[in-house]
Design a protein around this motif. Structure first.
Motif, PDB file in Angstrom:
ATOM      1  N   ARG A 136      25.816  39.385  35.538  1.00  0.00           N
ATOM      2  CA  ARG A 136      26.806  38.788  34.641  1.00  0.00           C
ATOM      3  C   ARG A 136      28.230  38.919  35.176  1.00  0.00           C
ATOM      4  NH1 ARG A 136      25.937  42.242  29.783  1.00  0.00           N
ATOM      5  NH2 ARG A 136      25.012  43.644  31.287  1.00  0.00           N
ATOM      6  N   ALA A 137      28.360  39.407  36.410  1.00  0.00           N
ATOM      7  CA  ALA A 137      29.698  39.616  36.970  1.00  0.00           C
ATOM      8  C   ALA A 137      30.462  38.314  37.116  1.00  0.00           C
ATOM      9  CB  ALA A 137      29.591  40.306  38.330  1.00  0.00           C
ATOM     10  N   GLY A 138      29.741  37.200  37.224  1.00  0.00           N
ATOM     11  CA  GLY A 138      30.399  35.911  37.358  1.00  0.00           C
ATOM     12  C   GLY A 138      31.285  35.552  36.185  1.00  0.00           C
ATOM     13  N   ILE A 139      31.062  36.194  35.053  1.00  0.00           N
ATOM     14  CA  ILE A 139      31.905  35.961  33.876  1.00  0.00           C
ATOM     15  C   ILE A 139      33.371  36.251  34.206  1.00  0.00           C
ATOM     16  CG2 ILE A 139      32.460  36.876  31.571  1.00  0.00           C
ATOM     17  CD1 ILE A 139      29.453  37.183  31.115  1.00  0.00           C
ATOM     18  N   MET A 140      33.608  37.213  35.094  1.00  0.00           N
ATOM     19  CA  MET A 140      34.982  37.591  35.426  1.00  0.00           C
ATOM     20  C   MET A 140      35.689  36.543  36.272  1.00  0.00           C
ATOM     21  SD  MET A 140      34.783  41.685  36.199  1.00  0.00           S
ATOM     22  CE  MET A 140      33.543  41.542  37.486  1.00  0.00           C
ATOM     23  N   TYR A 141      34.934  35.569  36.779  1.00  0.00           N
ATOM     24  CA  TYR A 141      35.517  34.578  37.678  1.00  0.00           C
ATOM     25  C   TYR A 141      35.440  33.165  37.114  1.00  0.00           C
ATOM     26  CZ  TYR A 141      35.108  38.517  40.823  1.00  0.00           C
ATOM     27  OH  TYR A 141      35.216  39.761  41.372  1.00  0.00           O
ATOM     28  N   VAL A 142      34.947  33.039  35.885  1.00  0.00           N
ATOM     29  CA  VAL A 142      34.871  31.731  35.244  1.00  0.00           C
ATOM     30  C   VAL A 142      36.269  31.288  34.857  1.00  0.00           C
ATOM     31  CG1 VAL A 142      34.023  30.460  33.234  1.00  0.00           C
ATOM     32  CG2 VAL A 142      32.536  32.085  34.394  1.00  0.00           C
ATOM     33  N   SER A 143      36.586  30.025  35.097  1.00  0.00           N
ATOM     34  CA  SER A 143      37.892  29.490  34.727  1.00  0.00           C
ATOM     35  C   SER A 143      38.072  29.536  33.221  1.00  0.00           C
ATOM     36  CB  SER A 143      38.026  28.043  35.206  1.00  0.00           C
ATOM     37  OG  SER A 143      39.192  27.446  34.671  1.00  0.00           O
TER      38      SER A 143
END
Length: 354
Positions: free
Chosen positions: A113-120
């Motif tokens: 779920r780390a991608g949440i930190m990079y979502v626009s």
């Protein structure tokens, strides 16, 4: 033992906080003193509201005999409770991290779920499931699927997809991207040179343990109820749309299925506590700040200060099974058939939603 249920050493070894435990009262004196010493009125306000607490090393409990001799717990751990859909939480994260200047920032996320930190933050053109605690979005979607199956199995993957669609539907009226406070934590960590630590247990393991805690009757009931929620044409009440979070969703599920409380909430509280004080990333740190959903604060503080040295990583991620190879084969065939139907139905549902 009920069908579909596996023994859990964790449930016996790590009990949840007793009903009388209040995290604020337990560490209020230490937190007030530290906030006053910092001379920051904003910190003091967060302390008095219960959104910010500090646990010094001396409150951690005894040093376990198994701890490596070269390991030293952080001198202090600050925990900031946030709301995943609140703009106020974004400002709180920035304010606390810049004031405290921690060595490590532990966030309530795992690798998947780390991608949440990079979502626009501009999600107007993004798919419905992009900003979701359960989603499998991102450029490496199939890699995420493979990781999900490897860690939690097909059942956990199917349950995760069900929860992703269900959570997206009931939060569709929030009009805010999910997890902005985590994006704020990442940006501040880069500014102040703090190490960002993924502190939550892999969601695949959490969902696998949750699935195994249910009887077969409960599993069937849960899947049917989630499908009904997804396919229902009745509008979700606005107060549910604006207040939903993974913690609140887990709490609602645990009301109907009490055995889910342990894997979905209590064990994750303990895992986050372990990450804050005993993971390799925080070794010899002076200050660690945890950015977590406010619903986890009571359990995390209790785990930090009540640990008698038996808070072990392996107990929170291990798998337990008493099945023979024959029963495992039969259950696997039944499971894979059901999962195939679930994934097909979800695919059709996603086509309608996205």
């Amino acid at each position: 033992m009920a069908a579909g249920r596996t023994p859990s050493a964790t449930a016996a070894s790590f009990p949840p906080p007793p009903p009388c435990f209040d995290y604020r009262a337990a560490v209020l004196a230490d937190t007030r003193a530290a906030a006053a010493a910092a001379g920051n009125p904003a910190l003091a306000a967060l302390v008095e509201s219960g959104a910010l607490v500090r646990v010094p090393r001396r409150r951690f409990g005894p040093v376990p005999a198994w701890r490596p001799p070269d390991f030293m717990e952080p001198e202090e751990v600050w925990i900031l409770g946030t709301s995943h859909l609140s703009p106020d939480s974004v400002a709180d994260v920035e304010r606390v991290l810049r004031a405290v200047q921690p060595d490590n920032i532990v966030v309530e996320l795992c690798r998947s779920r780390a991608g949440i930190m990079y979502v626009s933050t501009d999600t107007s053109d993004e798919p419905l499931l992009k900003s979701n605690m359960f989603s499998l979005g991102g450029a490496k979607f199939f890699g995420a699927v493979n990781r999900s199956i490897n860690l939690g199995g097909q059942s956990a993957l199917a349950l995760r997809l069900l929860l992703a669609v269900f959570s997206s539907k009931i939060s569709s009226g929030a009009n805010r991207p999910f997890g902005e406070e985590f994006r704020a934590a990442r940006k501040v960590s880069e500014d102040i040179g703090a190490q960002l630590v993924l502190g939550d247990r892999p969601i695949e393991i959490t969902l696998e343990r949750a699935w195994k805690s249910l009887t077969w009757d409960q599993k069937t009931k849960l899947v049917i109820s989630l499908f009904r929620g997804i396919t229902s044409t009745t509008d979700t009440p606005q107060e549910e749309k604006t207040a939903v979070s993974p913690y609140e969703l887990y709490q609602k599920l645990s009301t109907s299925y009490p055995s889910l409380l342990q894997p979905l909430i209590h064990e994750r509280d303990m895992f986050l506590a372990w990450s804050l004080k005993r993971s390799k990333a925080v070794n010899k740190s002076k200050t660690v700040v945890g950015v977590v959903g406010k619903g986890h604060m009571n359990g995390i503080v209790y785990a930090l200060i009540s640990d008698q040295g038996d808070l072990r990583f392996r107990d929170l991620v291990g798998r337990a099974s008493s099945d023979t190879w024959v029963s495992s084969l039969i259950k696997g065939l039944v499971r894979d058939t059901i999962i195939g139907l679930v994934l097909w139905a979800l695919y059709k549902q996603l086509q309608a939603l996205l």
